[in-house]
Motif scaffolding. Structure first.
Motif, short mmCIF file in Angstrom:
data_model
loop_
_atom_site.label_atom_id
_atom_site.label_comp_id
_atom_site.label_asym_id
_atom_site.label_seq_id
_atom_site.Cartn_x
_atom_site.Cartn_y
_atom_site.Cartn_z
N THR A 177 39.14 49.41 40.15
CA THR A 177 38.31 48.62 41.00
C THR A 177 37.70 47.72 40.14
N VAL A 178 37.55 47.80 38.81
CA VAL A 178 36.96 46.50 37.98
C VAL A 178 37.84 45.59 37.93
N ALA A 179 39.12 45.84 37.77
CA ALA A 179 40.26 44.89 37.91
C ALA A 179 40.25 44.14 38.91
N GLU A 180 40.15 44.64 40.21
CA GLU A 180 40.14 44.31 41.56
C GLU A 180 39.08 43.15 41.61
N LEU A 181 37.91 43.46 41.06
CA LEU A 181 36.34 42.87 41.07
C LEU A 181 36.86 41.44 40.39
N ASN A 182 37.26 41.67 39.19
CA ASN A 182 37.77 40.55 38.19
C ASN A 182 38.52 39.60 38.82
N ARG A 183 39.54 39.88 39.51
CA ARG A 183 40.57 39.22 40.20
C ARG A 183 39.78 38.02 41.45
N THR A 184 38.58 38.62 41.61
CA THR A 184 37.86 37.76 42.56
C THR A 184 37.44 36.35 41.73
N GLN A 185 37.50 36.17 40.52
CA GLN A 185 36.94 35.11 39.73
C GLN A 185 37.41 33.74 40.04
N SER A 186 38.30 33.74 40.60
CA SER A 186 38.97 32.22 41.03
C SER A 186 38.83 32.06 42.58
N LEU A 187 38.08 33.24 43.39
CA LEU A 187 37.94 32.94 44.79
C LEU A 187 36.23 32.11 45.04
N HIS A 188 36.30 31.70 46.08
CA HIS A 188 34.88 31.11 46.39
C HIS A 188 34.65 31.69 47.76
N PRO A 189 33.67 32.59 48.06
CA PRO A 189 32.79 33.26 46.82
C PRO A 189 33.75 34.34 46.18
N SER A 190 33.19 34.33 44.91
CA SER A 190 33.88 35.48 44.08
C SER A 190 32.79 36.68 44.21
N SER A 191 33.11 37.84 43.64
CA SER A 191 32.27 39.19 43.64
C SER A 191 30.98 38.84 42.91
N VAL A 192 30.04 39.59 43.39
CA VAL A 192 28.70 39.09 42.79
C VAL A 192 28.84 39.81 41.25
N TYR A 193 30.04 40.80 41.06
CA TYR A 193 30.02 41.69 40.06
C TYR A 193 30.48 40.56 38.79
N VAL A 194 31.35 39.52 39.25
CA VAL A 194 31.68 38.56 38.23
C VAL A 194 30.80 37.34 38.16
N ALA A 195 30.22 37.03 39.51
CA ALA A 195 29.32 35.81 39.53
C ALA A 195 28.06 36.03 38.99
N HIS A 196 27.37 37.20 38.78
CA HIS A 196 26.15 37.66 38.35
C HIS A 196 26.20 38.97 37.53
N ARG A 197 27.05 39.18 36.59
CA ARG A 197 27.39 40.08 35.97
C ARG A 197 25.98 40.72 35.37
N ASP A 198 25.09 39.82 34.95
CA ASP A 198 23.61 40.30 34.33
C ASP A 198 22.85 41.15 35.45
N TRP A 199 23.17 41.02 36.67
CA TRP A 199 22.39 41.64 37.63
C TRP A 199 23.02 43.24 37.87
N ILE A 200 24.32 43.43 37.33
CA ILE A 200 24.81 44.88 37.63
C ILE A 200 24.56 45.97 36.82
N ARG A 201 24.30 47.15 37.29
CA ARG A 201 24.27 48.19 36.61
C ARG A 201 24.96 49.25 37.02
N VAL A 202 25.00 50.56 36.48
CA VAL A 202 25.57 51.68 36.93
C VAL A 202 24.72 52.67 37.23
N SER A 203 24.94 53.15 38.48
CA SER A 203 24.01 54.38 39.02
C SER A 203 24.72 55.27 39.81
N SER A 204 24.65 56.48 39.90
CA SER A 204 25.39 57.31 40.80
C SER A 204 26.79 56.95 40.68
#
Length: 443
Positions: A177-204
């Motif tokens: 899943t992480v690899a799939e999100l990282n592959r969106t780095q070159s997309l517009h828009p990219s995943s919030v996971y790569v665009a705003h990594r500092d907003w991301i937490r782990v829960s449940s």
């Protein structure tokens, strides 16, 4: 990527709205710069109501249509189709078949999950395309599922509420899943996971946005604004996933609390404030964009138990106030919602959370307000053997379902019923109940 240019007609009459939407769309491409608040402060509401339709006050007979994990739609088999046109055709056919079935059943409102996680089922400038459609995050499915749903449902006289999961980014934290999100780095828009990594937490055991960050709440608001501005949705709904934690996977928001939690007696109070801030922002924004779009929330059925609060229900269930940090009763009292749809997923005989006790409790909550009350009913339990809730299997679950619908019809404060979830209508164990619904609701 093809971006729909469809805009609500009245939008042009409200000049500030263009700026708000421009800001909303800009958020999708500003990976390093926190967005400015889109909704605070707000200008006075400039309402341009559309003519009321004659059926606006009919009771809601609704169903949730889930897209997360492809639980209801699209068909899992369609994702493996290599030809994009064939795949789109199969998905469209599956959806119109479902709508035809719902129409025969008497369903008049579909709650369609358009944001199951950090992806979208419309051509968004803020979120990448959902992998639910193609198997790959960011891949254009070749059509606009939200527009298609709206066109087909409205053609059948059915309303559509765009259903958002606000904070969920993924349903797991697997390396793939992480690899799939990282592959969106070159997309517009990219995943919030790569665009705003500092907003991301782990829960449940999933990636989520930190609800304590004002930037994250503004970002969510911008996503709702994009949909309301561009599509003729009848409503917007948030589900019950606000703060979501499990004992083994709690949300690490300690630093956020140190930054933003000054002046609160407890972290729990601060968290509830954050959730209310999101609801307030989204509610105001929707009403600015189109006051005819209904905004609602579908929370856990128990607000608080009477053992914790004398105003609570005579129940012993998991409480939204204490576990999701969602003071849903207060939102109703403050007029932040057009409707509330608590998930009352228990039978009359479940002593810890009786259906009638909770339905009547919610009826009393909305009674002095203008908030509509729809009750979420557990279609997914019908016909399923259960030691604690055997009533779901008695005569195919029909007597229990009948009692619940009879109570909903008998209490004037309850203005509708929503079934969870659509694909359960197609299961062998629910067919007696489905036939009953068709006779009761169908034309």
């Amino acid at each position: 990527m093809i971006i729909s240019s469809r805009i609500h007609p009245f939008i042009t009459r409200v000049t500030w709205t263009s700026a708000l939407i421009a800001s909303a769309l800009l958020l999708g491409s500003c990976g390093s710069k926190p967005p400015k608040s889109l909704v605070t402060p707000l200008p006075p509401v400039a309402k341009h109501p559309l003519p009321n339709k004659p059926d606006d006050n009919r009771p809601v007979r609704g169903v949730w249509l889930t897209t997360v994990s492809r639980l209801d739609w699209p068909p899992v088999s369609s994702v493996n189709v290599s030809d994009p046109a064939t795949r789109a055709s199969q998905q469209k056919k599956a959806l119109t078949d479902k709508l035809d079935n719902l129409q025969r059943l008497g369903v008049n409102t579909v709650f369609f999950q358009v944001k199951p996680d950090g992806t979208a089922l419309w051509p968004s400038k803020i979120l990448p395309w959902s992998d639910m459609l193609t198997g790959k995050v960011g891949e254009d499915p070749g059509y606009d599922p939200l527009q298609f749903m709206l066109d087909e449902a409205h053609k059948r006289g059915m309303k559509v509420h765009a259903w958002f999961n606000p904070y969920r980014v993924t349903t797991n934290i697997k390396p793939g899943t992480v690899a799939e999100l990282n592959r969106t780095q070159s997309l517009h828009p990219s995943s919030v996971y790569v665009a705003h990594r500092d907003w991301i937490r782990v829960s449940s055991d999933r990636y989520v946005l930190d609800p304590g960050l004002p930037e994250a709440r503004d970002w969510i608001t911008s996503i709702v604004a994009e949909v309301v501005a561009r599509y003729p949705v009848d409503g917007v709904q948030f589900d019950d996933y606000f703060y979501t934690e499990t004992p083994g996977s709690t949300l690490n928001d300690s630093q956020t609390f140190r930054t933003y939690g000054q002046g609160f007696a407890s972290k729990a109070d601060w968290r509830r404030h954050n959730t209310e801030q999101l609801i307030t922002q989204v509610s105001r924004t929707i009403k600015q964009l189109n006051p005819n779009v209904q905004f609602g929330v579908s929370p856990a059925g128990v607000w608080r138990n009477r053992s914790h609060d004398p105003s609570g229900s005579d129940t012993r269930g998991a409480a939204a106030y204490d576990e999701s940090y969602a003071d849903t009763r207060l939102w109703v009292q403050k007029g932040l919602l057009d409707y509330i749809a608590p998930q009352v997923y228990w039978p009359f005989a479940r002593d810890a959370a009786r259906y009638d006790v909770l339905a009547k409790w919610w009826a009393n909550v909305v009674k002095p307000t203008h908030t509509r009350l729809y009750i979420g009913v557990a279609l997914y339990k019908v016909g399923e053997p259960s030691r604690n809730e055997p009533d779901w299997t008695v005569q195919g679950g029909v007597p229990e379902l009948k009692k619940q619908l009879d109570l909903n019809d008998a209490l004037p404060e309850i203005q509708g019923t929503i079934l969870f979830r659509e694909n359960n209508l197609n299961q062998p164990q629910t067919q007696q109940a489905v036939n009953y619904l068709r006779n009761r609701w169908g034309s």
